[in-house]
Write a protein that holds these residues in place. Sequence first.
Motif, PDB file in Angstrom:
ATOM      1  N   VAL A 136      -8.425  -7.780  -3.191  1.00  0.00           N
ATOM      2  CA  VAL A 136      -6.993  -7.718  -3.475  1.00  0.00           C
ATOM      3  C   VAL A 136      -6.477  -9.089  -3.886  1.00  0.00           C
ATOM      4  CG1 VAL A 136      -6.561  -5.744  -1.968  1.00  0.00           C
ATOM      5  CG2 VAL A 136      -6.391  -8.036  -1.042  1.00  0.00           C
ATOM      6  N   GLN A 137      -5.427  -9.071  -4.671  1.00  0.00           N
ATOM      7  CA  GLN A 137      -4.760 -10.285  -5.123  1.00  0.00           C
ATOM      8  C   GLN A 137      -3.334 -10.272  -4.574  1.00  0.00           C
ATOM      9  OE1 GLN A 137      -6.475 -12.625  -6.933  1.00  0.00           O
ATOM     10  NE2 GLN A 137      -8.205 -11.246  -6.607  1.00  0.00           N
ATOM     11  N   PRO A 138      -2.700 -11.435  -4.465  1.00  0.00           N
ATOM     12  CA  PRO A 138      -1.325 -11.465  -3.959  1.00  0.00           C
ATOM     13  C   PRO A 138      -0.424 -10.529  -4.760  1.00  0.00           C
ATOM     14  CG  PRO A 138      -2.188 -13.684  -4.151  1.00  0.00           C
ATOM     15  CD  PRO A 138      -3.201 -12.766  -4.778  1.00  0.00           C
ATOM     16  N   ASP A 139       0.415  -9.799  -4.040  1.00  0.00           N
ATOM     17  CA  ASP A 139       1.414  -8.876  -4.593  1.00  0.00           C
ATOM     18  C   ASP A 139       0.820  -7.658  -5.300  1.00  0.00           C
ATOM     19  OD1 ASP A 139       3.596 -10.393  -3.641  1.00  0.00           O
ATOM     20  OD2 ASP A 139       3.379 -11.758  -5.344  1.00  0.00           O
ATOM     21  N   ASP A 140      -0.467  -7.345  -5.063  1.00  0.00           N
ATOM     22  CA  ASP A 140      -1.038  -6.108  -5.595  1.00  0.00           C
ATOM     23  C   ASP A 140      -0.328  -4.920  -4.966  1.00  0.00           C
ATOM     24  OD1 ASP A 140      -2.908  -7.130  -7.327  1.00  0.00           O
ATOM     25  OD2 ASP A 140      -4.653  -6.713  -6.057  1.00  0.00           O
ATOM     26  N   ARG A 141      -0.246  -3.835  -5.728  1.00  0.00           N
ATOM     27  CA  ARG A 141       0.282  -2.572  -5.215  1.00  0.00           C
ATOM     28  C   ARG A 141      -0.884  -1.597  -5.200  1.00  0.00           C
ATOM     29  NH1 ARG A 141       5.327   0.457  -5.430  1.00  0.00           N
ATOM     30  NH2 ARG A 141       4.839   2.655  -5.602  1.00  0.00           N
ATOM     31  N   LEU A 142      -1.433  -1.346  -4.021  1.00  0.00           N
ATOM     32  CA  LEU A 142      -2.555  -0.424  -3.871  1.00  0.00           C
ATOM     33  C   LEU A 142      -2.014   0.991  -3.722  1.00  0.00           C
ATOM     34  CD1 LEU A 142      -4.776  -2.402  -1.333  1.00  0.00           C
ATOM     35  CD2 LEU A 142      -4.624  -2.638  -3.808  1.00  0.00           C
ATOM     36  N   VAL A 155       0.879  -1.166   0.000  1.00  0.00           N
ATOM     37  CA  VAL A 155       0.000   0.000   0.000  1.00  0.00           C
ATOM     38  C   VAL A 155       0.916   1.215   0.000  1.00  0.00           C
ATOM     39  CG1 VAL A 155      -1.844   1.241   1.197  1.00  0.00           C
ATOM     40  CG2 VAL A 155      -1.736  -1.256   1.334  1.00  0.00           C
ATOM     41  N   VAL A 156       0.693   2.123  -0.949  1.00  0.00           N
ATOM     42  CA  VAL A 156       1.549   3.298  -1.066  1.00  0.00           C
ATOM     43  C   VAL A 156       0.718   4.573  -1.079  1.00  0.00           C
ATOM     44  CG1 VAL A 156       3.390   2.098  -2.282  1.00  0.00           C
ATOM     45  CG2 VAL A 156       1.603   3.183  -3.583  1.00  0.00           C
ATOM     46  N   TYR A 157       1.332   5.632  -0.556  1.00  0.00           N
ATOM     47  CA  TYR A 157       0.732   6.957  -0.594  1.00  0.00           C
ATOM     48  C   TYR A 157       1.854   7.973  -0.708  1.00  0.00           C
ATOM     49  CZ  TYR A 157      -1.722  11.207   0.701  1.00  0.00           C
ATOM     50  OH  TYR A 157      -2.237  12.477   0.701  1.00  0.00           O
ATOM     51  N   ARG A 185       4.296  -2.840   3.232  1.00  0.00           N
ATOM     52  CA  ARG A 185       4.011  -4.215   2.804  1.00  0.00           C
ATOM     53  C   ARG A 185       3.263  -4.845   3.959  1.00  0.00           C
ATOM     54  NH1 ARG A 185       4.552  -7.007  -1.517  1.00  0.00           N
ATOM     55  NH2 ARG A 185       4.962  -9.218  -1.436  1.00  0.00           N
ATOM     56  N   ILE A 186       2.012  -5.259   3.698  1.00  0.00           N
ATOM     57  CA  ILE A 186       1.175  -5.828   4.755  1.00  0.00           C
ATOM     58  C   ILE A 186       0.604  -7.161   4.304  1.00  0.00           C
ATOM     59  CG2 ILE A 186       0.569  -3.555   5.681  1.00  0.00           C
ATOM     60  CD1 ILE A 186      -2.224  -3.918   4.375  1.00  0.00           C
ATOM     61  N   ALA A 187       0.158  -7.925   5.264  1.00  0.00           N
ATOM     62  CA  ALA A 187      -0.514  -9.197   4.980  1.00  0.00           C
ATOM     63  C   ALA A 187      -1.977  -9.051   5.378  1.00  0.00           C
ATOM     64  CB  ALA A 187       0.135 -10.328   5.766  1.00  0.00           C
ATOM     65  N   VAL A 188      -2.852  -9.460   4.464  1.00  0.00           N
ATOM     66  CA  VAL A 188      -4.289  -9.421   4.720  1.00  0.00           C
ATOM     67  C   VAL A 188      -4.875 -10.778   4.393  1.00  0.00           C
ATOM     68  CG1 VAL A 188      -4.529  -6.941   4.303  1.00  0.00           C
ATOM     69  CG2 VAL A 188      -4.811  -8.527   2.413  1.00  0.00           C
ATOM     70  N   GLU A 189      -6.052 -11.026   4.902  1.00  0.00           N
ATOM     71  CA  GLU A 189      -6.714 -12.300   4.627  1.00  0.00           C
ATOM     72  C   GLU A 189      -7.183 -12.343   3.181  1.00  0.00           C
ATOM     73  OE1 GLU A 189      -9.723 -13.557   7.317  1.00  0.00           O
ATOM     74  OE2 GLU A 189      -8.633 -12.772   9.052  1.00  0.00           O
ATOM     75  N   ASP A 190      -7.163 -13.523   2.607  1.00  0.00           N
ATOM     76  CA  ASP A 190      -7.701 -13.718   1.264  1.00  0.00           C
ATOM     77  C   ASP A 190      -9.176 -13.321   1.297  1.00  0.00           C
ATOM     78  OD1 ASP A 190      -7.752 -14.418  -1.379  1.00  0.00           O
ATOM     79  OD2 ASP A 190      -8.015 -16.556  -1.010  1.00  0.00           O
ATOM     80  N   GLY A 191      -9.628 -12.564   0.305  1.00  0.00           N
ATOM     81  CA  GLY A 191     -11.014 -12.102   0.274  1.00  0.00           C
ATOM     82  C   GLY A 191     -11.193 -10.704   0.833  1.00  0.00           C
ATOM     83  N   THR A 192     -10.105 -10.017   1.143  1.00  0.00           N
ATOM     84  CA  THR A 192     -10.172  -8.650   1.662  1.00  0.00           C
ATOM     85  C   THR A 192     -10.401  -7.680   0.514  1.00  0.00           C
ATOM     86  OG1 THR A 192      -8.666  -9.203   3.473  1.00  0.00           O
ATOM     87  CG2 THR A 192      -8.892  -6.882   2.947  1.00  0.00           C
ATOM     88  N   SER A 193     -11.273  -6.706   0.734  1.00  0.00           N
ATOM     89  CA  SER A 193     -11.530  -5.701  -0.299  1.00  0.00           C
ATOM     90  C   SER A 193     -10.377  -4.694  -0.343  1.00  0.00           C
ATOM     91  CB  SER A 193     -12.839  -4.962  -0.033  1.00  0.00           C
ATOM     92  OG  SER A 193     -12.702  -4.084   1.066  1.00  0.00           O
ATOM     93  N   VAL A 194     -10.295  -3.997  -1.452  1.00  0.00           N
ATOM     94  CA  VAL A 194      -9.255  -2.980  -1.616  1.00  0.00           C
ATOM     95  C   VAL A 194      -9.391  -1.922  -0.526  1.00  0.00           C
ATOM     96  CG1 VAL A 194      -8.460  -1.121  -3.131  1.00  0.00           C
ATOM     97  CG2 VAL A 194      -8.986  -3.373  -4.089  1.00  0.00           C
ATOM     98  N   ARG A 195     -10.608  -1.441  -0.282  1.00  0.00           N
ATOM     99  CA  ARG A 195     -10.820  -0.400   0.738  1.00  0.00           C
ATOM    100  C   ARG A 195     -10.416  -0.903   2.123  1.00  0.00           C
ATOM    101  NH1 ARG A 195     -11.354   4.475  -0.481  1.00  0.00           N
ATOM    102  NH2 ARG A 195     -13.189   4.198  -1.751  1.00  0.00           N
ATOM    103  N   ALA A 196     -10.786  -2.134   2.468  1.00  0.00           N
ATOM    104  CA  ALA A 196     -10.432  -2.687   3.782  1.00  0.00           C
ATOM    105  C   ALA A 196      -8.922  -2.833   3.927  1.00  0.00           C
ATOM    106  CB  ALA A 196     -11.122  -4.026   3.986  1.00  0.00           C
TER     107      ALA A 196
END
Length: 99
Positions: free
Chosen positions: A65-71, A6-8, A18-29
């Motif tokens: 989100v998908q693995p290794d996405d850059r939000l 996640v970048v800003y 670089r964070i870890a989220v559960e599979d099925g997490t929305s982009v906003r979450a």
Amino acid sequence: MIEIEVVYAGVNRQVLRRIAVEDGTSVRAAVMASGIAAEFPELDLTTSPVGIFGRVVADPDRQLVQPDDRLEIYRPLLADPKETRRLRAAKAAQARQAE
């Protein structure tokens, strides 16, 4: 768990997490879970436009989100690019007439 970035880019500094989220997490979450909002109090993550690898996400609450996405969290433009271009063209035209 899947890992994403996640970048800003604020006015004075940039943050990449670089964070870890559960599979099925929305982009906003995922953006909310990044903790970036705590570092930039002026940032409203509930309404900020978000993209993945430079492409704006139409509905970040539904897209997963998908693995290794850059939000990427986008901030509002300081100037309208069309207006800036128009002013620059008008200034160039005046300079040509003055010659």
